[in-house]
Design an enzyme around this catalytic site. Structure first.
Site, PDB file in Angstrom:
ATOM      1  CB  SER A 181      -0.700  -0.009   1.203  1.00 35.31           C
ATOM      2  OG  SER A 181      -1.522   1.351   1.637  1.00 35.31           O
ATOM      3  CE1 TYR A 230      -4.264  -2.946   5.576  1.00 36.43           C
ATOM      4  CE2 TYR A 230      -3.766  -0.779   5.227  1.00 36.43           C
ATOM      5  CZ  TYR A 230      -3.842  -1.931   4.420  1.00 36.43           C
ATOM      6  OH  TYR A 230      -3.954  -2.333   3.200  1.00 36.43           O
ATOM      7  CE  LYS A 249      -1.622  -4.431   3.444  1.00 34.45           C
ATOM      8  NZ  LYS A 249      -1.709  -5.849   2.719  1.00 34.45           N
TER       9      LYS A 249
HETATM   10  P1  NAD Z   1     -10.939  -7.331   1.178  1.00 34.80           P
HETATM   11  O1  NAD Z   1     -11.083  -7.668   2.554  1.00 34.80           O
HETATM   12  O2  NAD Z   1     -12.028  -7.134   0.167  1.00 34.80           O
HETATM   13  O3  NAD Z   1     -10.089  -8.919   0.817  1.00 34.80           O
HETATM   14  C1  NAD Z   1      -9.183  -9.387   1.463  1.00 34.80           C
HETATM   15  C2  NAD Z   1      -9.670 -10.972   1.554  1.00 34.80           C
HETATM   16  O4  NAD Z   1      -8.884 -11.950   2.282  1.00 34.80           O
HETATM   17  C3  NAD Z   1     -11.104 -11.053   2.087  1.00 34.80           C
HETATM   18  O5  NAD Z   1     -12.002 -12.070   1.281  1.00 34.80           O
HETATM   19  C4  NAD Z   1     -10.861 -11.624   3.443  1.00 34.80           C
HETATM   20  O6  NAD Z   1     -12.076 -12.659   3.792  1.00 34.80           O
HETATM   21  C5  NAD Z   1      -9.398 -12.564   3.189  1.00 34.80           C
HETATM   22  N1  NAD Z   1      -8.816 -12.858   4.330  1.00 34.80           N
HETATM   23  C6  NAD Z   1      -8.345 -12.103   5.375  1.00 34.80           C
HETATM   24  N2  NAD Z   1      -7.613 -12.641   6.170  1.00 34.80           N
HETATM   25  C7  NAD Z   1      -7.434 -13.862   5.874  1.00 34.80           C
HETATM   26  C8  NAD Z   1      -6.780 -15.270   6.300  1.00 34.80           C
HETATM   27  N3  NAD Z   1      -6.187 -15.061   7.414  1.00 34.80           N
HETATM   28  N4  NAD Z   1      -6.795 -16.099   5.464  1.00 34.80           N
HETATM   29  C9  NAD Z   1      -7.531 -16.334   4.140  1.00 34.80           C
HETATM   30  N5  NAD Z   1      -8.276 -15.111   3.847  1.00 34.80           N
HETATM   31  C10 NAD Z   1      -8.204 -14.053   4.530  1.00 34.80           C
HETATM   32  O7  NAD Z   1      -9.820  -6.381   0.890  1.00 34.80           O
HETATM   33  P2  NAD Z   1      -9.390  -5.616  -0.406  1.00 34.80           P
HETATM   34  O8  NAD Z   1      -9.825  -4.428  -0.667  1.00 34.80           O
HETATM   35  O9  NAD Z   1      -9.504  -6.546  -1.684  1.00 34.80           O
HETATM   36  O10 NAD Z   1      -7.635  -5.666  -0.266  1.00 34.80           O
HETATM   37  C11 NAD Z   1      -6.752  -6.831  -0.897  1.00 34.80           C
HETATM   38  C12 NAD Z   1      -5.635  -6.746  -0.267  1.00 34.80           C
HETATM   39  O11 NAD Z   1      -4.906  -5.346  -0.536  1.00 34.80           O
HETATM   40  C13 NAD Z   1      -5.394  -6.472   1.199  1.00 34.80           C
HETATM   41  O12 NAD Z   1      -4.038  -7.033   1.608  1.00 34.80           O
HETATM   42  C14 NAD Z   1      -5.329  -4.988   1.367  1.00 34.80           C
HETATM   43  O13 NAD Z   1      -4.515  -4.812   2.782  1.00 34.80           O
HETATM   44  C15 NAD Z   1      -4.546  -4.436   0.275  1.00 34.80           C
HETATM   45  N6  NAD Z   1      -4.923  -3.102   0.016  1.00 34.80           N
HETATM   46  C16 NAD Z   1      -5.985  -2.731  -0.121  1.00 34.80           C
HETATM   47  C17 NAD Z   1      -6.408  -1.384  -0.295  1.00 34.80           C
HETATM   48  C18 NAD Z   1      -7.904  -0.905  -0.582  1.00 34.80           C
HETATM   49  O14 NAD Z   1      -7.948   0.424  -0.460  1.00 34.80           O
HETATM   50  N7  NAD Z   1      -9.019  -1.474  -0.844  1.00 34.80           N
HETATM   51  C19 NAD Z   1      -5.205  -0.363  -0.605  1.00 34.80           C
HETATM   52  C20 NAD Z   1      -4.023  -0.798  -0.321  1.00 34.80           C
HETATM   53  C21 NAD Z   1      -3.721  -2.194  -0.133  1.00 34.80           C
HETATM   54  C1  UD1 Z   2      -6.804   4.923   4.055  1.00 37.26           C
HETATM   55  C2  UD1 Z   2      -5.797   4.524   5.068  1.00 37.26           C
HETATM   56  C3  UD1 Z   2      -4.667   3.690   4.454  1.00 37.26           C
HETATM   57  C4  UD1 Z   2      -4.974   2.524   3.890  1.00 37.26           C
HETATM   58  C5  UD1 Z   2      -6.103   2.998   2.544  1.00 37.26           C
HETATM   59  C6  UD1 Z   2      -6.800   1.917   1.849  1.00 37.26           C
HETATM   60  C7  UD1 Z   2      -5.788   6.152   6.985  1.00 37.26           C
HETATM   61  C8  UD1 Z   2      -5.222   7.107   7.669  1.00 37.26           C
HETATM   62  N1  UD1 Z   2      -5.557   5.743   5.698  1.00 37.26           N
HETATM   63  O1  UD1 Z   2      -5.944   5.751   2.962  1.00 37.26           O
HETATM   64  O2  UD1 Z   2      -3.677   3.316   5.498  1.00 37.26           O
HETATM   65  O3  UD1 Z   2      -4.051   1.906   2.963  1.00 37.26           O
HETATM   66  O4  UD1 Z   2      -7.104   3.842   3.480  1.00 37.26           O
HETATM   67  O5  UD1 Z   2      -7.546   1.266   2.712  1.00 37.26           O
HETATM   68  O6  UD1 Z   2      -7.062   5.530   7.375  1.00 37.26           O
HETATM   69  N2  UD1 Z   2     -12.392  11.148   3.824  1.00 37.26           N
HETATM   70  C9  UD1 Z   2     -13.327  11.969   4.078  1.00 37.26           C
HETATM   71  N3  UD1 Z   2     -14.449  11.388   4.546  1.00 37.26           N
HETATM   72  C10 UD1 Z   2     -14.326  10.175   4.896  1.00 37.26           C
HETATM   73  C11 UD1 Z   2     -13.578   8.949   4.284  1.00 37.26           C
HETATM   74  C12 UD1 Z   2     -12.366   9.799   3.668  1.00 37.26           C
HETATM   75  O7  UD1 Z   2     -13.226  13.054   4.003  1.00 37.26           O
HETATM   76  O8  UD1 Z   2     -15.528   9.751   5.387  1.00 37.26           O
HETATM   77  C13 UD1 Z   2     -11.130  11.681   2.949  1.00 37.26           C
HETATM   78  C14 UD1 Z   2      -9.707  11.442   3.734  1.00 37.26           C
HETATM   79  O9  UD1 Z   2      -9.456  12.341   4.737  1.00 37.26           O
HETATM   80  C15 UD1 Z   2      -8.648  11.482   2.752  1.00 37.26           C
HETATM   81  C16 UD1 Z   2      -9.418  11.108   1.358  1.00 37.26           C
HETATM   82  O10 UD1 Z   2     -10.794  11.012   1.685  1.00 37.26           O
HETATM   83  O11 UD1 Z   2      -8.343  12.722   2.285  1.00 37.26           O
HETATM   84  C17 UD1 Z   2      -9.352   9.486   1.160  1.00 37.26           C
HETATM   85  O12 UD1 Z   2      -9.655   8.660   2.553  1.00 37.26           O
HETATM   86  P1  UD1 Z   2      -9.501   7.094   2.265  1.00 37.26           P
HETATM   87  O13 UD1 Z   2     -10.497   6.454   1.422  1.00 37.26           O
HETATM   88  O14 UD1 Z   2      -9.836   6.772   3.753  1.00 37.26           O
HETATM   89  O15 UD1 Z   2      -8.137   6.491   1.753  1.00 37.26           O
HETATM   90  P2  UD1 Z   2      -6.727   7.125   2.289  1.00 37.26           P
HETATM   91  O16 UD1 Z   2      -6.774   8.086   3.531  1.00 37.26           O
HETATM   92  O17 UD1 Z   2      -5.771   7.323   1.594  1.00 37.26           O
END
Ligand code: NAD
Ligand code: UD1
Length: 341
Positions: free
Chosen positions: A124, A149, A153
């Site tokens: 991330s 969290y 990563k």
């Molecule tokens: P998600 O929660 O939709 O998907 C994660 C999946 O992993 C889920 O289906 C959950 O059931 C499964 N899981 C969790 N723990 C597990 C375990 N111990 N064993 C087996 N399965 C398990 O999340 P996502 O948004 O699809 O994210 C996928 C990956 O990308 C995650 O590692 C997340 O941290 C990373 N990521 C997501 C974002 C975002 O904004 N969505 C941003 C940066 C990184």
């Molecule tokens: C957040 C997490 C980051 C994680 C990412 C994906 C924090 C501090 N960071 O990032 O660690 O990898 O999500 O899961 O939580 N915002 C609002 N109102 C809301 C929600 C968000 O104003 O209800 C604003 C936030 O202040 C930010 C932007 O929208 O400026 C995006 O927020 P968000 O979607 O939570 O993503 P990140 O903050 O980039």
């Protein structure tokens, strides 16, 4: 030749499975369903037009993992499985460290045991911490994460770097996602938060559908054009396609590489609200509240490396991200739960 997708029932995993299959890869999915549902897997199969093996398994379950590697011929792993709520990670840090780090180490050990050392990992942009200035590039120092969290990563990246340093047979791609949004064009799969969403776009779409009364905008006094936070929003299908490029590269070579997956463009919270209103035709009421602790003012990617090395570039713009989010939300107002599948 199969690719094991851990967390393949989740938001990014399900979209990636569709694109993997369309690109001609065989897929095996593992998920413990702690944050996903079987309906997502059924719909992924339907969209991909192909069946694939599914294992209900936890990445902390060594025997369960061994069973999968014994039964399937796995060439590479795309590792999405993990817990991802920033707020929850602050209240239950030990569970996050056990699930994300403990589970990842067990997975890497079982992979090595079976001679499968090809890994694409979901990292991330949060690893860039608070000290760097956007655009973030892969060679910047990482660290200074503001929640457990984010720290998971950072640590998992380090663990994979150490594994590669000790054994050059590993082939690893660390993908640093910026802000994934949107959904599959069909409106059949998308992001389905369990609780009140933490992230901006799921929150905005739940306001638009009437599940939440208004959006809280976390601060309008940042040093940005309109004072609200700026992020690099990337369509989940573009992100999924980035995984295809990455996995095809790790299959061909050894080494460890890091790539940002973003668009290279930043948009403010209020810009996102306006784009969503334009795409949906629905008014999104909001109120300005205090800054959210741990937020940075501006985050966006330098995407040159992914373009040059992977030949990958995000192509979907803001309007498409919002239209696809809205289609998913409208067709599934209560997410997968109400689907009865
Ligand atoms: P998600 O929660 O939709 O998907 C994660 C999946 O992993 C889920 O289906 C959950 O059931 C499964 N899981 C969790 N723990 C597990 C375990 N111990 N064993 C087996 N399965 C398990 O999340 P996502 O948004 O699809 O994210 C996928 C990956 O990308 C995650 O590692 C997340 O941290 C990373 N990521 C997501 C974002 C975002 O904004 N969505 C941003 C940066 C990184
Ligand atoms: C957040 C997490 C980051 C994680 C990412 C994906 C924090 C501090 N960071 O990032 O660690 O990898 O999500 O899961 O939580 N915002 C609002 N109102 C809301 C929600 C968000 O104003 O209800 C604003 C936030 O202040 C930010 C932007 O929208 O400026 C995006 O927020 P968000 O979607 O939570 O993503 P990140 O903050 O980039």
């Amino acid at each position: 030749m199969s690719i094991l997708v851990t967390g393949g029932a989740g938001y990014i995993g399900s979209h990636t499975c569709v694109e993997l299959i369309h690109a001609g890869h065989d897929v095996v999915v593992l998920d413990n369903f702690s944050n996903s549902s079987l309906a997502a897997v059924d719909r992924t199969r339907a969209l991909a037009g192909e069946d694939f093996s599914l294992y209900r398994c936890d990445i902390r379950d060594r025997e369960g993992l061994r069973n999968i590697f014994q039964k399937e011929s796995i060439d590479a792993v795309i590792h999405f499985a993990g817990l991802k709520s920033v707020g929850q990670s602050c209240s239950m840090p030990l569970e996050y460290y056990e699930n994300n780090i403990g589970g990842s180490v067990t997975l890497f050990q079982v992979m090595a045991e079976f001679g499968c050392k090809k890994m694409v990992f979901s990292s991330s942009a949060t690893v860039y911490g608070q000290a760097n200035q956007a655009p973030f590039s892969e060679d910047m120092p990482v660290g200074g994460t503001t929640n457990p969290y984010g720290t998971t990563k950072l640590f998992i990246e380090k663990i994979l770097q150490d594994a590669y340093a000790a054994d050059k047979d590993w082939s690893v791609s660390l993908l640093r996602y910026f802000n994934p949004v949107g959904a599959h064009k069909s409106g059949r799969i998308g992001e389905d938060p369990n609780d009140i969403p933490n992230n901006l776009m799921p929150y905005v779409s739940q306001v638009a559908i009437g599940r939440l009364p208004y959006l809280n905008v976390y601060g309008d006094d940042y040093p940005t054009p309109d004072g609200t936070g700026v992020r690099d929003y990337i369509h989940v299908v573009d992100l999924a396609l980035g995984h295809i490029s990455a996995v095809e590269r790790v299959l061909k070579q050894t080494g460890l590489e890091i790539f940002n997956l973003g668009t290279g463009k930043g948009h403010s919270v209020l810009e996102m609200v306006r784009a969503f209103e334009a795409a949906s035709g629905v008014n999104v009421p909001y109120q300005i509240t205090a800054r959210r602790p741990g937020d940075v003012a501006v985050s966006f990617a330098d995407c040159e490396k992914a373009a040059a090395v992977l030949g990958w570039k995000a192509e979907r713009g803001l309007a498409e991200m919002c239209e696809d989010t809205w289609r998913w939300q409208k067709n599934n107002p209560d997410g997968y739960e109400a689907a009865g599948e």
